[in-house]
Write a protein that holds these residues in place. Structure first.
Motif, PDB file in Angstrom:
ATOM      1  N   SER A 199      15.016  -4.760  -3.537  1.00  0.00           N
ATOM      2  CA  SER A 199      13.985  -3.610  -3.025  1.00  0.00           C
ATOM      3  C   SER A 199      14.546  -2.429  -2.729  1.00  0.00           C
ATOM      4  CB  SER A 199      13.539  -4.500  -1.760  1.00  0.00           C
ATOM      5  OG  SER A 199      12.838  -5.562  -2.309  1.00  0.00           O
ATOM      6  N   PHE A 200      15.962  -2.304  -2.386  1.00  0.00           N
ATOM      7  CA  PHE A 200      16.255  -0.867  -1.951  1.00  0.00           C
ATOM      8  C   PHE A 200      17.552  -0.564  -2.423  1.00  0.00           C
ATOM      9  CE2 PHE A 200      14.184  -2.956   1.953  1.00  0.00           C
ATOM     10  CZ  PHE A 200      13.274  -2.289   2.154  1.00  0.00           C
ATOM     11  N   ILE A 209      10.821  -4.684   6.053  1.00  0.00           N
ATOM     12  CA  ILE A 209       9.908  -5.551   5.284  1.00  0.00           C
ATOM     13  C   ILE A 209      10.115  -5.444   3.697  1.00  0.00           C
ATOM     14  CG2 ILE A 209       8.032  -3.741   5.593  1.00  0.00           C
ATOM     15  CD1 ILE A 209       6.127  -5.994   5.733  1.00  0.00           C
ATOM     16  N   VAL A 226       9.018  -7.286  -0.123  1.00  0.00           N
ATOM     17  CA  VAL A 226       8.671  -8.531  -1.101  1.00  0.00           C
ATOM     18  C   VAL A 226       9.229  -8.528  -2.399  1.00  0.00           C
ATOM     19  CG1 VAL A 226       6.482  -9.294  -2.270  1.00  0.00           C
ATOM     20  CG2 VAL A 226       6.260  -8.271  -0.084  1.00  0.00           C
ATOM     21  N   ILE A 266       1.122  -9.983  -0.415  1.00  0.00           N
ATOM     22  CA  ILE A 266       2.074 -10.794   0.260  1.00  0.00           C
ATOM     23  C   ILE A 266       2.538  -9.721   1.370  1.00  0.00           C
ATOM     24  CG2 ILE A 266       4.362 -12.067   0.463  1.00  0.00           C
ATOM     25  CD1 ILE A 266       2.144 -13.198  -1.590  1.00  0.00           C
ATOM     26  N   SER A 288       0.927  -7.320   2.733  1.00  0.00           N
ATOM     27  CA  SER A 288      -0.255  -7.427   4.148  1.00  0.00           C
ATOM     28  C   SER A 288      -0.120  -8.519   4.955  1.00  0.00           C
ATOM     29  CB  SER A 288      -1.594  -7.317   3.190  1.00  0.00           C
ATOM     30  OG  SER A 288      -1.771  -5.971   2.447  1.00  0.00           O
ATOM     31  N   GLU A 325       9.938   3.487  10.631  1.00  0.00           N
ATOM     32  CA  GLU A 325      10.408   4.349  10.089  1.00  0.00           C
ATOM     33  C   GLU A 325      10.315   4.157   8.452  1.00  0.00           C
ATOM     34  OE1 GLU A 325      12.390   2.795  12.388  1.00  0.00           O
ATOM     35  OE2 GLU A 325      12.497   4.244  14.275  1.00  0.00           O
ATOM     36  N   VAL A 326      10.072   5.273   7.789  1.00  0.00           N
ATOM     37  CA  VAL A 326      10.061   4.998   6.348  1.00  0.00           C
ATOM     38  C   VAL A 326      10.615   6.396   5.884  1.00  0.00           C
ATOM     39  CG1 VAL A 326       7.453   5.758   6.071  1.00  0.00           C
ATOM     40  CG2 VAL A 326       8.473   4.515   4.286  1.00  0.00           C
ATOM     41  N   LYS A 349      -3.003   2.399   4.196  1.00  0.00           N
ATOM     42  CA  LYS A 349      -3.888   1.355   3.940  1.00  0.00           C
ATOM     43  C   LYS A 349      -4.227   0.577   5.169  1.00  0.00           C
ATOM     44  CE  LYS A 349      -5.943  -1.913   1.089  1.00  0.00           C
ATOM     45  NZ  LYS A 349      -5.940  -2.668  -0.368  1.00  0.00           N
TER      46      LYS A 349
HETATM   47  C1  LIG Z   1       5.980  -2.072   0.655  1.00  0.00           C
HETATM   48  C2  LIG Z   1       5.948  -3.306   0.248  1.00  0.00           C
HETATM   49  C3  LIG Z   1       6.401  -4.475   1.188  1.00  0.00           C
HETATM   50  C4  LIG Z   1       4.387  -3.706  -0.171  1.00  0.00           C
HETATM   51  O1  LIG Z   1       4.243  -5.249  -0.436  1.00  0.00           O
HETATM   52  P1  LIG Z   1       3.166  -5.847  -1.249  1.00  0.00           P
HETATM   53  O2  LIG Z   1       3.093  -7.251  -1.364  1.00  0.00           O
HETATM   54  O3  LIG Z   1       3.275  -5.244  -2.659  1.00  0.00           O
HETATM   55  O4  LIG Z   1       1.716  -5.208  -0.746  1.00  0.00           O
HETATM   56  P2  LIG Z   1       0.247  -5.500  -0.817  1.00  0.00           P
HETATM   57  O5  LIG Z   1       0.131  -6.336  -2.060  1.00  0.00           O
HETATM   58  O6  LIG Z   1      -0.216  -6.380   0.494  1.00  0.00           O
HETATM   59  O7  LIG Z   1      -0.543  -4.175  -1.047  1.00  0.00           O
HETATM   60  C5  LIG Z   1      -1.529  -3.801  -0.104  1.00  0.00           C
HETATM   61  C6  LIG Z   1      -1.866  -2.501  -0.498  1.00  0.00           C
HETATM   62  O8  LIG Z   1      -0.863  -1.537  -0.258  1.00  0.00           O
HETATM   63  C7  LIG Z   1      -1.009  -0.307  -1.049  1.00  0.00           C
HETATM   64  N1  LIG Z   1       0.290  -0.372  -2.160  1.00  0.00           N
HETATM   65  C8  LIG Z   1       1.361  -1.372  -1.914  1.00  0.00           C
HETATM   66  N2  LIG Z   1       2.172  -1.043  -2.969  1.00  0.00           N
HETATM   67  C9  LIG Z   1       1.924   0.205  -3.601  1.00  0.00           C
HETATM   68  C10 LIG Z   1       2.462   1.022  -4.389  1.00  0.00           C
HETATM   69  N3  LIG Z   1       3.556   0.823  -5.281  1.00  0.00           N
HETATM   70  N4  LIG Z   1       1.896   2.282  -4.696  1.00  0.00           N
HETATM   71  C11 LIG Z   1       0.504   2.525  -4.111  1.00  0.00           C
HETATM   72  N5  LIG Z   1       0.160   1.686  -3.129  1.00  0.00           N
HETATM   73  C12 LIG Z   1       0.512   0.462  -2.718  1.00  0.00           C
HETATM   74  C13 LIG Z   1      -2.132  -0.515  -2.063  1.00  0.00           C
HETATM   75  O9  LIG Z   1      -3.045   0.062  -1.237  1.00  0.00           O
HETATM   76  C14 LIG Z   1      -2.136  -2.073  -1.978  1.00  0.00           C
HETATM   77  O10 LIG Z   1      -3.416  -2.418  -2.032  1.00  0.00           O
HETATM   78  P3  LIG Z   1      -4.010  -2.721  -3.771  1.00  0.00           P
HETATM   79  O11 LIG Z   1      -2.917  -3.469  -4.352  1.00  0.00           O
HETATM   80  O12 LIG Z   1      -5.506  -3.429  -3.457  1.00  0.00           O
HETATM   81  O13 LIG Z   1      -3.970  -1.212  -4.235  1.00  0.00           O
HETATM   82  C15 LIG Z   1       6.540  -3.753  -1.180  1.00  0.00           C
HETATM   83  O14 LIG Z   1       6.106  -2.785  -2.144  1.00  0.00           O
HETATM   84  C16 LIG Z   1       8.091  -3.648  -1.113  1.00  0.00           C
HETATM   85  O15 LIG Z   1       8.627  -4.803  -0.825  1.00  0.00           O
HETATM   86  N6  LIG Z   1       8.673  -2.487  -1.412  1.00  0.00           N
HETATM   87  C17 LIG Z   1       9.956  -2.402  -1.396  1.00  0.00           C
HETATM   88  C18 LIG Z   1      10.664  -2.467   0.075  1.00  0.00           C
HETATM   89  C19 LIG Z   1      10.104  -1.222   0.770  1.00  0.00           C
HETATM   90  O16 LIG Z   1      10.217  -0.277   0.467  1.00  0.00           O
HETATM   91  N7  LIG Z   1       9.975  -1.516   2.174  1.00  0.00           N
HETATM   92  C20 LIG Z   1       9.242  -0.739   3.023  1.00  0.00           C
HETATM   93  C21 LIG Z   1      10.420  -0.030   3.655  1.00  0.00           C
HETATM   94  S1  LIG Z   1       9.785   1.029   4.995  1.00  0.00           S
END
Ligand SMILES: CC(C)(COP(=O)(O)OP(=O)(O)OC[C@H]1O[C@@H](n2cnc3c(N)ncnc32)[C@H](O)[C@@H]1OP(=O)(O)O)[C@@H](O)C(=O)NCCC(=O)NCCS
Length: 155
Positions: A28-29, A80, A82, A91, A93, A114-115, A128
């Motif tokens: 993921s990172f 966080i 996934v 997931i 969410s 922080e992001v 969102k």
């Molecule tokens: C951020 C993260 C945890 C989201 O998990 P996820 O399970 O994909 O999230 P959800 O399915 O619950 O997404 C809910 C909403 O978030 C937004 N969203 C999620 N991923 C997105 C993307 N790649 N681009 C734009 N919007 C996004 C959308 O609004 C989405 O709703 P939709 O699918 O109906 O459009 C995941 O993308 C991840 O693991 N990323 C890598 C690790 C990371 O960057 N963590 C955050 C560190 S600060």
């Protein structure tokens, strides 16, 4: 991969989840936490929850702690992620809601995190869910990148 959110439950971390959540972290990172960091944060009061699919096992996690300042009780989302094959299925969410509920039940009034400023997917995800950009921390990450601080009122 198909993974309806109804087949996923969130539960507390167990020691035998460590290898799997580290695997998800690395996928993921670009700059992942070390395996030791997952142990160290728990010794600093952080809690880990995992999202477990009934067929695929652990597919995501969240790490947080409740922080008490002089003026407020804050839930701090420290990490966080996934698994890439299970994203955009709700997931993340589910994990975020669990974080917020657990912090609220421990008295937190706000949630923050922080992001990386470059992490547009995560920024959209938090927006969102009602998080607003509150400020920035210059050079917060080890590669010099800035962090945005995002915050949400919980109650
Ligand atoms: C951020 C993260 C945890 C989201 O998990 P996820 O399970 O994909 O999230 P959800 O399915 O619950 O997404 C809910 C909403 O978030 C937004 N969203 C999620 N991923 C997105 C993307 N790649 N681009 C734009 N919007 C996004 C959308 O609004 C989405 O709703 P939709 O699918 O109906 O459009 C995941 O993308 C991840 O693991 N990323 C890598 C690790 C990371 O960057 N963590 C955050 C560190 S600060």
């Amino acid at each position: 991969m198909q993974a309806p959110v109804s087949e996923v439950t969130v539960r507390d971390f167990r020691e035998d989840d460590l290898r799997r959540i580290y695997e998800i972290e690395v996928l993921s990172f670009k700059y992942p936490w070390s395996m030791r960091a997952f142990i160290a944060v728990q010794n600093m009061g952080a809690k880990i929850v995992v999202a477990e699919h009934r067929n695929y096992g652990v597919i995501g996690f969240a790490i947080f702690r409740v922080e008490r300042t002089r003026s407020a009780i804050l839930g701090h989302l420290m990490n966080i992620a996934v698994h890439p094959e299970f994203r955009r299925k709700g997931i993340g969410s589910l994990l975020l809601r669990t974080f917020e509920e657990k912090c609220t039940s421990r008295g937190a009034e706000y949630a923050y995190l922080e992001v990386r400023i470059s992490n547009t997917a995560a920024i959209s995800f938090y927006k969102k869910h009602g998080y607003k950009i509150w400020g920035a921390r210059k050079g917060y990450y080890s590669n010099g990148e800035d962090a945005l601080i995002m915050i949400k009122r919980l109650r």
